[in-house]
Every structure is written in C-alpha cells, then in structure tokens.
Enzyme design. Structure first.
Site, PDB file in Angstrom:
ATOM      1  N   GLU A  58      15.556  -0.642   0.626  1.00 27.16           N
ATOM      2  CA  GLU A  58      15.079   0.559   0.098  1.00 27.16           C
ATOM      3  C   GLU A  58      15.309   0.837  -1.142  1.00 27.16           C
ATOM      4  OE1 GLU A  58      14.019   4.625   0.133  1.00 27.16           O
ATOM      5  OE2 GLU A  58      13.232   2.838   1.399  1.00 27.16           O
ATOM      6  N   HIS A  61      13.170  -0.712  -3.506  1.00 27.68           N
ATOM      7  CA  HIS A  61      11.666  -0.332  -3.604  1.00 27.68           C
ATOM      8  C   HIS A  61      11.931   1.158  -4.475  1.00 27.68           C
ATOM      9  CE1 HIS A  61       7.807   1.170  -2.414  1.00 27.68           C
ATOM     10  NE2 HIS A  61       8.380   2.160  -1.652  1.00 27.68           N
ATOM     11  N   HIS A 123       1.061   7.701   2.834  1.00 25.65           N
ATOM     12  CA  HIS A 123       1.680   7.263   1.593  1.00 25.65           C
ATOM     13  C   HIS A 123       1.048   5.961   1.107  1.00 25.65           C
ATOM     14  CE1 HIS A 123       5.321   7.067  -0.718  1.00 25.65           C
ATOM     15  NE2 HIS A 123       5.787   5.824  -0.181  1.00 25.65           N
ATOM     16  N   HIS A 213      -7.960   0.429  15.130  1.00 26.16           N
ATOM     17  CA  HIS A 213      -7.981  -0.406  13.752  1.00 26.16           C
ATOM     18  C   HIS A 213      -8.782  -1.762  13.814  1.00 26.16           C
ATOM     19  CE1 HIS A 213      -6.524  -2.139  10.198  1.00 26.16           C
ATOM     20  NE2 HIS A 213      -5.847  -2.971  10.610  1.00 26.16           N
ATOM     21  N   HIS A 275      -1.033  -9.123   4.540  1.00 23.86           N
ATOM     22  CA  HIS A 275      -1.957  -8.166   5.341  1.00 23.86           C
ATOM     23  C   HIS A 275      -1.976  -7.215   4.110  1.00 23.86           C
ATOM     24  CE1 HIS A 275      -4.846  -7.164   8.297  1.00 23.86           C
ATOM     25  NE2 HIS A 275      -4.140  -6.121   8.769  1.00 23.86           N
TER      26      HIS A 275
END
Length: 311
Positions: A58, A61, A123, A213, A275
């Site tokens: 975290e 990031h 996001h 999806h 991905h």
C-alpha cells in the site's frame, strides 16, 4: 529542453503504468488497509514502524502515485508551453492532470471512509484515462503522427463509428473487469466458457458479475476482430489505422488468453497483473485511434477546401 521533455514523457508514462499495476496489486493482495484508515500518513506515522507485506504494498502504491502526480504536473506544464501549437496538447494535458487528481482523491476516500465495490471499480477506470492521456501526449511529443503521415489521414464514417464505439465499449468492459476484482469474483466460475460443468448458468451475485464480464469481453473481442478485418481490407495505404487495429487485436487476444488463465491458475498474481497490463495498453491504442478519428474530420475539410481552391 525538448530532449528533456521526451525523457520526462517516457518516465511519466512508465510511472503511471506502475500506478495502474500497483492498484491492481493492492486489490489482488487485499492491501487496501495496509496503512490503516490514515491518509496521507501510514498508520498515523510518516514512516511506519511496523512494516507488514500489506503495508509495504500500500505504501509503495501511494509513493508511486505521489511521484506520478509530480511528473504529470511537470509534463503538463512543459507540454503546454512547448507544444501548444499541436491541437490536442492542451486537452490532453488537462485530462491527464484532472483525472490523476480524481484518482488520488478517490483512492484516499476509499482508505479513510471505505467504498462499495461498485464505486471502487471506477477507480481503475479513472486512472486509465489519465494513463491514456499521458501516452497520447507522449506520442505527440515524439511526433509519432508525422512518422505515420497521420496528418493526411481521412477515414470514412463507418471506420470512425467502430473506433468511437469500441473505445467507449472497452471502458464498460474495463469497469466490469474491475468490478470482478473488487467483488472478489475472479474464481466465482471455475470453468470456461460456461460458469460451471454442473451449473452452466450463474445463480448468485458473484457468478453473475463474473459471467457478465466474460460476455462483455467476448463481444469486444469479436468487435475488434471485425474492425481489424475492415482496416486490412480498406486501409492498407493508411498504416496508422492498419497497424492500429492489428495491434489492438493482438492485445485483446492476449487479454482474453490471460483472462482464461486467471481462472485456470487459481487467479495467480502474475496473470492478474498481466490482465491489467494488456487492457491498459489496449485502451491507450484505442484512444490514439480516437484522436486520429477527430483529426480525420479536420483533414477532410482541409482537403475539400484545397480541392475547391485548385479548381
């Protein structure tokens, strides 16, 4: 100065790509609360004393997002100053900055107050717009359009429809994919292409999210394949359109293969990050085609005006 701006554009593009992949890593590893509910501090400290793996992910990031903010701001200012003669520069600079700020604020809000998965899925999409805008700015700075003679490009309405349509639809596919991650639905359906050997149709929310999806991804694969065939048949003399669709098809194929492997590798971290990587690259290529589509209208008017003047 132009040499410096080129290096800055490349570094900024790479940093934003790391931010995108870092966000996917945070979601995949469940590290969103690695710094607790404090922001911009981590667990209430400037330098956290207890460094768990979730905290490291975290915090990394957040640091890459912060550096991206500085780099994007600097790139926007310099490109505005030195490349304002290029029609799209100001628009792309504004998009890059605004969506990066929106992404940062949304990330901070998710940490402090928490958000529903349906909101968190936005996001990634917001980050993707900022990334694509910076990539397009980089293309303008390196004058990629001149190398492909894009200034004389004229497309018919059919091709522009497919470019705009696929790009808008790809954003919907991105949202459904992000929703799969945030709903923890990556392994809701253990088989492919159907949900399960025993239950081919979904029966609960996570299965519906996963299958929704998949259907969306299959449709964009077929659409890009069709658009590529059109480009190969009718745009061989326009290499930027010809190769743009071929590259798009390669990327969407890789995206589809990796998506299937996510299921059969028990949602391995490597497949999950690939991905995210392939869809980010695909969206950037599609956005470049959109920019060319907007130029095509201007080019057509200029060609018509020149034709009238010569007569």
């Amino acid at each position: 100065m132009q040499r410096f701006i080129k290096w800055l554009a490349v570094i900024t593009s790479l940093d934003l790509l790391i931010v995108l992949l870092g966000g996917a890593l945070v979601t995949k590893t469940g590290s969103g609360q690695g710094c607790g509910k404090s922001w911009p501090l981590c667990n209430g400290e400037f330098v956290p004393s207890n460094l768990s793996m979730e905290t490291i992910i975290e915090l990394s990031h957040r640091l890459t997002s912060g550096s991206a903010g500085i780099l994007v701001t600097l790139l926007c200012i310099l490109s505005w100053k030195y490349y304002k003669h290029v029609r799209e520069t100001k628009t792309l600079a504004i998009l890059s900055f605004v969506f990066l700020v929106a992404q940062a604020l949304m990330g901070a809000a998710a940490v402090v107050w928490g958000q529903m998965p349906a909101v968190l899925a936005i996001h990634f999409g917001i980050s993707l717009i900022s990334f694509a805008s910076v990539i397009l700015l980089t293309c303008l700075i390196f004058e990629i359009d001149q190398k492909f003679d894009a200034r004389s490009l004229i497309m018919d309405k059919k091709m522009k429809f497919h470019i705009y349509g696929v790009t808008i639809y790809s954003y919907i596919v991105v949202y459904t994919g992000a929703l799969v991650r945030h709903e923890r639905a990556s392994l809701a359906c253990p088989d492919f292409p159907l949900c399960s050997k025993n239950r081919p149709m979904p029966t609960q929310l996570h299965e519906w999210v996963q299958m929704g999806h998949r259907v969306a991804a299959m449709l964009i694969f077929a659409w890009i394949l069709y658009a590529m065939i059109l480009a190969i048949r009718h745009y061989k003399q326009q290499p930027v359109v010809y190769w743009g669709w071929i590259i798009s098809f390669i990327l969407v194929t890789l995206q589809a293969v990796v998506g299937v492997l996510v299921v059969f590798t028990n949602a391995s971290l490597a497949m999950a990050l690939l991905h995210s990587l392939f869809i980010s690259c695909l969206f950037a290529v599609l956005c470049y085609l959109v920019m060319l589509g907007t130029r095509s209208k201007v080019n057509a008017k200029e060609a018509e005006l020149t034709s009238k003047q010569t007569k």
